[in-house]
Scaffold this motif. Structure first.
Motif, short mmCIF file in Angstrom:
data_model
loop_
_atom_site.label_atom_id
_atom_site.label_comp_id
_atom_site.label_asym_id
_atom_site.label_seq_id
_atom_site.Cartn_x
_atom_site.Cartn_y
_atom_site.Cartn_z
N THR A 136 -42.07 82.35 32.88
CA THR A 136 -43.14 82.92 32.07
C THR A 136 -44.29 81.93 31.94
N ASN A 144 -46.53 97.52 26.97
CA ASN A 144 -47.52 96.48 27.26
C ASN A 144 -48.26 96.82 28.54
N ASP A 155 -46.12 88.67 34.33
CA ASP A 155 -45.86 88.39 32.93
C ASP A 155 -45.91 89.66 32.08
N THR A 183 -43.41 90.48 28.91
CA THR A 183 -43.99 90.69 27.59
C THR A 183 -43.59 92.04 27.02
N ARG A 206 -40.09 91.85 25.68
CA ARG A 206 -39.97 91.04 24.47
C ARG A 206 -40.63 91.71 23.27
N SER A 246 -48.96 96.41 22.77
CA SER A 246 -49.77 95.19 22.83
C SER A 246 -51.24 95.53 22.62
N LEU A 266 -42.94 85.44 20.57
CA LEU A 266 -42.12 85.90 21.67
C LEU A 266 -41.67 84.73 22.53
N LYS A 286 -43.88 82.44 25.11
CA LYS A 286 -45.31 82.52 24.79
C LYS A 286 -45.68 81.36 23.88
N VAL A 334 -48.32 86.82 19.75
CA VAL A 334 -48.91 87.95 20.47
C VAL A 334 -49.27 89.05 19.47
#
Length: 487
Positions: A10, A309, A330, A334, A337, A350, A371, A374, A378
């Motif tokens: 990531t 996302n 990614d 994301t 997560r 997101s 997350l 990250k 986020v």
């Protein structure tokens, strides 16, 4: 079941171009898949920066657990070897965590794993608890491989849906070398056939990824028997798959009790973000309706989380001999997560997804999500439902650039139509290239002339993000015809 996850990908994805990241991950996945197959296992699927494998399907063999542990050890060694080149080229290293669990698991004649959930869930939790560069196994796997490997006790692992933590053991070293030959006829389970690979060439795309997951079904606080759990989960999978397909999404894979879907690959629409959010809300609505029946018949209710996302991915067939179509980037990690942080019964999206579907749905901000992988929290939003219609606003738009030829062609055809020669224009292109804006600009520039010459012009639209049963393609024509003839 074997669940392996590459740690560090990531962060690497935040530094590398999506195409370079795909190439790096592909080289690691190829090395891992080689060891899995070499020891008699089957690659079931790739999930973001992880791989899931199964040993013992379609036919169980004596020593499956030993071969699985041996494969795990060799996978760790393969990552160490691959890191030499990665560190030389990018100055970074990836680490591998592996979880293994042995139990009964359903499968079909081809060796495809049927998504029961518990076996994979245990392997996933063991993987998540494993220290970087190690493999952690359950008590059942330890017993089955005790003659071939030495283990040391690790901290108990909490598994969602189980009342008590399970015993866990770290693989220390093999006691003796084991002949690792793959049984004849075993190969990786492929998600697409060779004849389709020409239409699934690798490309960069902006897609919206949806993850849906369900808590293990319980009755009076206790887990259901396997046969009952399978029937209950089957209804959940049916609901999720139906709504995803109804809104034009593609089911990428099943991961235990979770479903991953992609909106925008391999086929794009101009409203993929709205389609994904609409599907997420439809899933929750259908689950609530289905719960009434489940509670009446089985005294069970399901709790589903959905995370969505949007972002850039590289979509296409994975390089090498595994003809598996997937999306890499990614954005996938994301989405998964965000789903894991979503409260049961809700949909979180997101910032990117909210921006794409801003006018179609109502949202409320939630506290920023911390997350895994990250460096910064986020931003996320809870979807409240469909947005209320808003009056048209006089908002200045940017000038349209580079469409003079197309606008000129439309004006010429309109002039022919006014002169008595009927015309029909079919404007087509990839989602998001500007078809609607071109038509809007054409209509706006001719508004003054239409007022003076009294040319009746009718417009209508069919929302691609709605199911056909509520917004069929003929809706614009039929509704306008009724209005005009009723005068």
């Amino acid at each position: 079941m074997v669940k392996a996850d590459l740690s560090g990908s990531t962060q690497l994805g935040e530094r590398l171009d999506a195409e370079d990241l795909r190439g790096v991950l592909a080289s690691y996945f190829a090395a891992l898949a080689h060891e899995i197959r070499r020891h008699g296992g089957t690659v079931d699927k790739y999930v973001g920066d992880g791989v899931i494998a199964v040993f013992g399907l379609p036919e169980p063999r004596r020593g499956d657990a030993v071969r699985a542990v041996r494969a795990a050890v060799e996978m760790q060694r393969a990552v160490v070897r691959a890191n030499v080149q990665l560190e030389r080229r990018y100055g970074v290293r990836l680490s591998l965590r592996i979880g293994l669990h042995t139990s009964e698991l359903a499968g079909d004649a081809r060796g495809d794993v049927l998504p029961m959930g518990d076996s994979l869930a245990v392997a996933e939790h063991l993987e998540a608890a494993a220290p970087l560069g190690s493999a952690v196994v359950s008590e059942a796997t330890r017993r089955a491989a005790a003659r071939a490997f030495r283990f040391e006790r690790a901290a108990p692992v909490t598994v969602r849906g189980r009342a008590e933590p399970i015993a866990a053991f770290r693989v220390v070293a093999p006691i003796r070398e084991l002949q690792a030959s793959a049984p004849p006829g075993m190969s990786a389970s492929l998600q697409v056939s060779d004849e389709n690979k020409a239409v699934l060439e690798e490309e960069r795309k902006i897609v919206t990824v949806l993850f849906a997951d369900v808590a293990p079904p319980e009755r009076a606080g206790a887990a259901l028997p396997p046969d009952e759990a399978r029937a209950v989960l089957a209804s959940y999978f049916d609901v999720v798959a139906r709504e995803i397909r109804r809104f034009g999404g593609t089911i990428d894979k099943y991961i235990g009790d979770a479903v991953m879907a992609v909106f925008g690959a391999p086929v794009s629409h101009d409203d993929d973000g709205a389609r994904a959010v609409g599907a997420a809300l439809a899933i929750q609505a259908a689950i609530r309706k289905n719960n009434d029946r489940l509670e009446r018949d089985d005294a069970v209710r399901l709790a589903v989380r959905v995370g969505v996302n949007t972002g850039e991915v590289v979509a296409g067939l994975l390089p090498g001999d595994l003809r598996a179509y997937t999306v890499t980037g990614d954005a996938v990690n994301t989405a998964q997560r965000i789903e894991s942080a979503t409260p049961a019964g809700e949909v979180l999206v997101s910032e990117g997804t909210r921006a794409l579907a801003r006018g179609a749905f109502a949202y409320e901000a939630v506290p920023p999500l911390t997350l895994k992988g990250k460096s910064q929290p986020v931003r996320a939003y809870r979807v409240l439902g469909a947005a209320q219609p808003q009056p048209d606003l006089d908002v200045r738009r940017p000038a349209l650039v580079g469409r003079e030829a197309e606008l000129g062609r439309l004006r010429d055809l309109y002039a022919l139509a006014r002169a008595g020669t009927g015309q029909a224009v079919h404007l087509h292109g990839e989602g998001g290239v500007g078809k609607s804006r071109l038509i809007s600009e054409f209509l706006a520039t001719g508004r003054a002339r239409r007022r003076s010459r009294r040319s009746p012009i009718f417009s209508g639209e069919c929302s691609g993000s709605r199911p056909r049963t509520t917004s069929p393609p003929r809706a614009p024509r039929s509704s306008r015809a009724r209005r005009y003839t009723a005068r």
